[in-house]
Design a protein around this motif. Structure first.
Motif, PDB file in Angstrom:
ATOM      1  N   ALA A  19       0.848  -1.207   0.000  1.00 40.96           N
ATOM      2  CA  ALA A  19       0.000   0.000   0.000  1.00 40.96           C
ATOM      3  C   ALA A  19       0.877   1.248   0.000  1.00 40.96           C
ATOM      4  CB  ALA A  19      -0.929   0.002   1.203  1.00 40.96           C
ATOM      5  N   LYS A  20       1.955   1.201   0.787  1.00 35.91           N
ATOM      6  CA  LYS A  20       2.871   2.345   0.841  1.00 35.91           C
ATOM      7  C   LYS A  20       3.491   2.594  -0.539  1.00 35.91           C
ATOM      8  CE  LYS A  20       7.197   2.178   2.064  1.00 35.91           C
ATOM      9  NZ  LYS A  20       8.430   1.916   2.830  1.00 35.91           N
ATOM     10  N   GLN A  21       3.950   1.516  -1.171  1.00 36.97           N
ATOM     11  CA  GLN A  21       4.585   1.633  -2.478  1.00 36.97           C
ATOM     12  C   GLN A  21       3.609   2.203  -3.508  1.00 36.97           C
ATOM     13  OE1 GLN A  21       7.880   1.318  -2.573  1.00 36.97           O
ATOM     14  NE2 GLN A  21       7.530   2.377  -4.518  1.00 36.97           N
ATOM     15  N   GLN A  22       2.384   1.727  -3.404  1.00 30.48           N
ATOM     16  CA  GLN A  22       1.335   2.220  -4.288  1.00 30.48           C
ATOM     17  C   GLN A  22       1.156   3.732  -4.108  1.00 30.48           C
ATOM     18  OE1 GLN A  22      -1.422  -0.075  -5.494  1.00 30.48           O
ATOM     19  NE2 GLN A  22      -2.818   1.538  -6.136  1.00 30.48           N
ATOM     20  N   GLY A  23       1.133   4.167  -2.842  1.00 34.21           N
ATOM     21  CA  GLY A  23       0.987   5.592  -2.535  1.00 34.21           C
ATOM     22  C   GLY A  23       2.146   6.395  -3.101  1.00 34.21           C
ATOM     23  N   ILE A  24       3.353   5.876  -2.920  1.00 37.60           N
ATOM     24  CA  ILE A  24       4.534   6.595  -3.425  1.00 37.60           C
ATOM     25  C   ILE A  24       4.469   6.713  -4.949  1.00 37.60           C
ATOM     26  CG2 ILE A  24       7.051   6.433  -3.696  1.00 37.60           C
ATOM     27  CD1 ILE A  24       7.088   5.134  -0.884  1.00 37.60           C
ATOM     28  N   ASP A  25       4.087   5.609  -5.608  1.00 38.51           N
ATOM     29  CA  ASP A  25       4.005   5.648  -7.078  1.00 38.51           C
ATOM     30  C   ASP A  25       3.030   6.724  -7.533  1.00 38.51           C
ATOM     31  OD1 ASP A  25       5.802   3.630  -7.179  1.00 38.51           O
ATOM     32  OD2 ASP A  25       4.344   2.035  -7.605  1.00 38.51           O
ATOM     33  N   PHE A  26       1.875   6.773  -6.883  1.00 37.43           N
ATOM     34  CA  PHE A  26       0.861   7.770  -7.264  1.00 37.43           C
ATOM     35  C   PHE A  26       1.386   9.191  -7.032  1.00 37.43           C
ATOM     36  CE2 PHE A  26      -2.811  10.514  -6.257  1.00 37.43           C
ATOM     37  CZ  PHE A  26      -3.561  10.369  -7.414  1.00 37.43           C
ATOM     38  N   LEU A  27       1.913   9.415  -5.824  1.00 36.24           N
ATOM     39  CA  LEU A  27       2.353  10.777  -5.484  1.00 36.24           C
ATOM     40  C   LEU A  27       3.524  11.225  -6.356  1.00 36.24           C
ATOM     41  CD1 LEU A  27       1.944  10.547  -1.609  1.00 36.24           C
ATOM     42  CD2 LEU A  27       0.543  11.903  -3.189  1.00 36.24           C
ATOM     43  N   ASN A  28       4.408  10.278  -6.713  1.00 37.94           N
ATOM     44  CA  ASN A  28       5.526  10.650  -7.582  1.00 37.94           C
ATOM     45  C   ASN A  28       5.067  11.040  -8.982  1.00 37.94           C
ATOM     46  OD1 ASN A  28       7.478  10.394  -5.668  1.00 37.94           O
ATOM     47  ND2 ASN A  28       8.078   8.304  -6.244  1.00 37.94           N
ATOM     48  N   ARG A  29       3.950  10.481  -9.408  1.00 33.79           N
ATOM     49  CA  ARG A  29       3.457  10.783 -10.763  1.00 33.79           C
ATOM     50  C   ARG A  29       2.426  11.902 -10.773  1.00 33.79           C
ATOM     51  NH1 ARG A  29       0.302   6.972 -12.925  1.00 33.79           N
ATOM     52  NH2 ARG A  29       0.065   5.903 -10.955  1.00 33.79           N
ATOM     53  N   LEU A  30       2.104  12.435  -9.584  1.00 35.14           N
ATOM     54  CA  LEU A  30       0.945  13.331  -9.445  1.00 35.14           C
ATOM     55  C   LEU A  30       0.895  14.453 -10.484  1.00 35.14           C
ATOM     56  CD1 LEU A  30      -1.581  13.769  -7.752  1.00 35.14           C
ATOM     57  CD2 LEU A  30      -0.221  15.046  -6.113  1.00 35.14           C
ATOM     58  N   GLU A  31       2.062  15.046 -10.762  1.00 34.15           N
ATOM     59  CA  GLU A  31       2.078  16.187 -11.686  1.00 34.15           C
ATOM     60  C   GLU A  31       1.671  15.779 -13.096  1.00 34.15           C
ATOM     61  OE1 GLU A  31       5.052  19.014 -11.414  1.00 34.15           O
ATOM     62  OE2 GLU A  31       4.840  19.017  -9.227  1.00 34.15           O
ATOM     63  N   ASN A  32       1.839  14.494 -13.409  1.00 34.04           N
ATOM     64  CA  ASN A  32       1.526  14.036 -14.767  1.00 34.04           C
ATOM     65  C   ASN A  32       0.212  13.281 -14.857  1.00 34.04           C
ATOM     66  OD1 ASN A  32       3.970  15.086 -15.777  1.00 34.04           O
ATOM     67  ND2 ASN A  32       5.040  13.332 -14.868  1.00 34.04           N
ATOM     68  N   ILE A  33      -0.431  13.088 -13.741  1.00 35.36           N
ATOM     69  CA  ILE A  33      -1.734  12.417 -13.771  1.00 35.36           C
ATOM     70  C   ILE A  33      -2.780  13.437 -14.212  1.00 35.36           C
ATOM     71  CG2 ILE A  33      -3.510  11.362 -12.287  1.00 35.36           C
ATOM     72  CD1 ILE A  33      -1.152  10.120 -10.731  1.00 35.36           C
ATOM     73  N   PRO A  34      -3.685  13.035 -15.115  1.00 35.79           N
ATOM     74  CA  PRO A  34      -4.674  14.004 -15.613  1.00 35.79           C
ATOM     75  C   PRO A  34      -5.586  14.545 -14.505  1.00 35.79           C
ATOM     76  CG  PRO A  34      -4.633  12.031 -16.980  1.00 35.79           C
ATOM     77  CD  PRO A  34      -3.782  11.740 -15.787  1.00 35.79           C
ATOM     78  N   THR A  35      -6.005  15.793 -14.692  1.00 37.69           N
ATOM     79  CA  THR A  35      -6.915  16.426 -13.734  1.00 37.69           C
ATOM     80  C   THR A  35      -8.372  16.098 -14.043  1.00 37.69           C
ATOM     81  OG1 THR A  35      -6.728  18.381 -15.137  1.00 37.69           O
ATOM     82  CG2 THR A  35      -5.417  18.368 -13.122  1.00 37.69           C
ATOM     83  N   SER A  36      -8.586  15.371 -15.136  1.00 44.04           N
ATOM     84  CA  SER A  36      -9.942  14.879 -15.424  1.00 44.04           C
ATOM     85  C   SER A  36      -9.769  13.601 -16.217  1.00 44.04           C
ATOM     86  CB  SER A  36     -10.715  15.897 -16.267  1.00 44.04           C
ATOM     87  OG  SER A  36     -10.127  16.016 -17.550  1.00 44.04           O
ATOM     88  N   ASN A  37     -10.758  12.734 -16.212  1.00 41.00           N
ATOM     89  CA  ASN A  37     -10.680  11.591 -17.120  1.00 41.00           C
ATOM     90  C   ASN A  37     -12.064  11.082 -17.456  1.00 41.00           C
ATOM     91  OD1 ASN A  37     -11.546   9.382 -15.462  1.00 41.00           O
ATOM     92  ND2 ASN A  37      -9.573   9.446 -14.412  1.00 41.00           N
ATOM     93  N   LYS A  38     -12.112  10.282 -18.497  1.00 39.40           N
ATOM     94  CA  LYS A  38     -13.405   9.799 -18.973  1.00 39.40           C
ATOM     95  C   LYS A  38     -13.574   8.323 -18.649  1.00 39.40           C
ATOM     96  CE  LYS A  38     -14.877  13.121 -22.247  1.00 39.40           C
ATOM     97  NZ  LYS A  38     -13.847  14.138 -22.501  1.00 39.40           N
ATOM     98  N   ASN A  39     -12.677   7.762 -17.834  1.00 39.17           N
ATOM     99  CA  ASN A  39     -12.808   6.344 -17.473  1.00 39.17           C
ATOM    100  C   ASN A  39     -14.051   6.149 -16.629  1.00 39.17           C
ATOM    101  OD1 ASN A  39     -10.375   5.859 -18.735  1.00 39.17           O
ATOM    102  ND2 ASN A  39      -9.193   6.251 -16.857  1.00 39.17           N
ATOM    103  N   SER A  40     -14.529   4.917 -16.644  1.00 41.11           N
ATOM    104  CA  SER A  40     -15.767   4.661 -15.930  1.00 41.11           C
ATOM    105  C   SER A  40     -15.776   3.212 -15.439  1.00 41.11           C
ATOM    106  CB  SER A  40     -16.923   4.922 -16.904  1.00 41.11           C
ATOM    107  OG  SER A  40     -18.128   4.672 -16.256  1.00 41.11           O
ATOM    108  N   ILE A  41     -16.661   2.903 -14.529  1.00 41.20           N
ATOM    109  CA  ILE A  41     -16.865   1.502 -14.139  1.00 41.20           C
ATOM    110  C   ILE A  41     -18.362   1.242 -14.116  1.00 41.20           C
ATOM    111  CG2 ILE A  41     -14.784   1.152 -12.725  1.00 41.20           C
ATOM    112  CD1 ILE A  41     -16.688   1.682 -10.258  1.00 41.20           C
TER     113      ILE A  41
END
Ligand SMILES: *Cc1c(COP(=O)(O)O)cnc(C)c1O
Length: 469
Positions: A19-41
């Motif tokens: 879980a920690k590693q997952q958090g680090i991966d997300f936070l490290n990429r934060l600047e490049n993660i889109p601020t909106s998306n069209k994905n859905s479930i």
């Protein structure tokens, strides 16, 4: 014990590591993660008979749910008033889950973790340069803080007629005066049984202002003929970050009998910088104040607090006490949060704030606030320089309210911000200000830099080109 629970218990360290590693991966990429998306479930997934265990659940989370996440904690999410989460605040938030305390009493009744909440409120009062005359507590957001404060105001109003509204219901029409309330205060009036239509709108100051016109306020007060009322005032309106004149309101308080509430959800943080603390001059005279922490304090959702003058502690207990646990004696002894606010069981919600305040101190938050304001000014200047835009109001603090130049472009606003948001580099929200459509950008995130402004201006230019603006 169920075998999967047993298996998870044995594998706890590995699970938390993942879980920690997952958090680090997300936070490290934060600047490049889109601020909106069209994905859905399809949110109708069936519940399995046999569990998956945490590791498999995490795999499914990564496949199906993680792609729904947007960079709302990132530096270019300027819609609404959206804070991020600093490292220290995440530590506090994670540990609040790990320790999983039910935060209620300050004297041993099992746990005493409410003392941590007391300490955190005490630290916040110092940060905001407010006196110790306030009793505070944590709730989920400014909406619930407004609800809590106005709930006690309602009880106060009844008392002016010798009535106990909490016990017997509302039996007198309640007078509410306000100029530019946030929608959540009006929603609170609905939830409190006062009614969302039952308020009087006071004029705002002439010229491009959202602050209350004190002369019109006093005229309305006079027409109440000495009857009590509740004033809902603003420290930071969402469109233009305007502030009511708290010194003038303090003077009225000497002459008239009213409950004074201030919604300072984000604007309260003006107090941390000597460049901006003049905006909140005089606010310490209020009966109650609402402040959000998941905005400018940059802690994860859900975090806000209320401050209510200690002299009203008995009214607060009358409003929120559990009837099977009537309070006996001095309200500040045997203090228990479950008798002063809406929830009974609560997490250790103060901990992310406690960690943040210790980690970054007064200077850290002064820097965040001053940086946010300079980013707002910088963005405003770039918009003006671009030539296609005009500011709808001067930039007083951290909000930029702007629109496309020219009335013929009013119909293009929706198309413009939808196209801009869909590109995923920045997120802003639409507004209507003085009967014109516009867009708001609110700066509160600790990560935002000049480079982000540059990226957004390039995006805006590209959208204008696309839309032939
Ligand atoms: C955001 C905001 C609110 C509502 O806050 P939540 O945290 O979303 O409940 C209320 N008042 C003002 C001025 C706000 O900016």
């Amino acid at each position: 014990m169920n075998t999967l629970l047993q298996q998870d218990l044995n594998d706890f360290e590995n699970i938390l590591d993942k879980a920690k590693q997952q958090g680090i991966d997300f936070l490290n990429r934060l600047e490049n993660i889109p601020t909106s998306n069209k994905n859905s479930i399809d949110p109708t997934r069936g519940l399995n008979e046999l569990g998956l265990g945490s590791i498999e659940a995490l795999k499914e989370f990564n496949e199906r749910l993680a792609p729904l996440m947007v960079a709302s904690a990132g530096p270019r999410y300027w819609g609404f008033v959206t804070g991020g989460s600093t490292p220290a605040s995440i530590v506090g938030d994670w540990l609040a889950s790990v320790y999983d305390q039910n935060t209620q009493a300050i004297k041993a009744q099992g746990g005493v973790s409410a003392l941590i909440e007391f300490e955190t409120i005490h630290l916040l009062l110092q940060l905001l340069q407010l006196p110790d005359s306030f009793l505070g507590g944590f709730v989920t957001g400014a909406t619930m803080s407004n609800f809590t404060c106005l709930g006690v105001a309602r009880q106060w109003f009844g008392k002016q007629f010798g009535k106990d509204f909490a016990k017997n219901g509302i039996s007198e029409p309640i007078n509410i005066l306000t100029a530019t309330p946030h929608s959540s205060s009006i929603k609170s009036l609905a939830m409190l049984g006062i009614g969302s239509n039952n308020f009087t709108t006071i004029k705002t100051i002439e010229g491009n202002r959202e602050a209350i016109d004190v002369v019109d306020l006093e005229n309305n007060i006079k027409s109440l003929d000495g009857k009590p009322f509740i004033l809902i005032s603003s420290a930071g309106t969402v469109n233009t970050a305007d502030f009511d004149d708290f010194n003038a309101i303090s003077k009225l308080k000497e002459k008239y009998n009213f409950w004074w509430h201030i919604d300072a959800a984000f604007g309260g943080f003006a107090a941390v910088s000597d460049k901006f603390n003049h905006f909140v001059d005089g606010w310490q005279g209020a009966d109650s104040i609402t402040i959000d922490c998941h905005k400018w304090l940059n802690v994860p959702y859900e975090s806000a607090f209320y401050l209510i003058n200690k002299q009203h502690a008995s009214l607060q207990i009358e409003t929120f006490q559990n009837s099977n646990a009537p309070y006996l004696g001095n309200p500040l002894e045997n203090f228990n949060y479950l008798n002063v606010l809406p929830e009974n069981s609560r997490r250790l919600r103060a901990l992310p704030v406690w960690f943040s305040l210790l980690a970054y101190g007064k200077d850290g938050f002064k820097d965040i606030v001053e940086n946010s304001v300079s980013m707002a000014l910088h963005f405003g200047n770039e918009l003006i320089e671009d030539g296609n835009f005009e500011l709808m109001a001067p930039i007083r603090l951290n909000n930029v309210c702007f629109t496309l130049k020219g009335d013929h472009n009013q119909e293009k606003i929706a198309q413009f911000f939808t196209a801009l948001n869909d590109r995923g580099k920045v997120f802003m929200t639409p507004t209507v200000y003085r009967n014109r459509k516009g867009i708001r950008a609110s700066f509160v995130n600790w990560r935002t830099t000049e480079n982000d402004i540059k990226i957004v201006i390039e995006e805006i230019k590209a959208v204008c080109l696309d839309l032939k603006i």
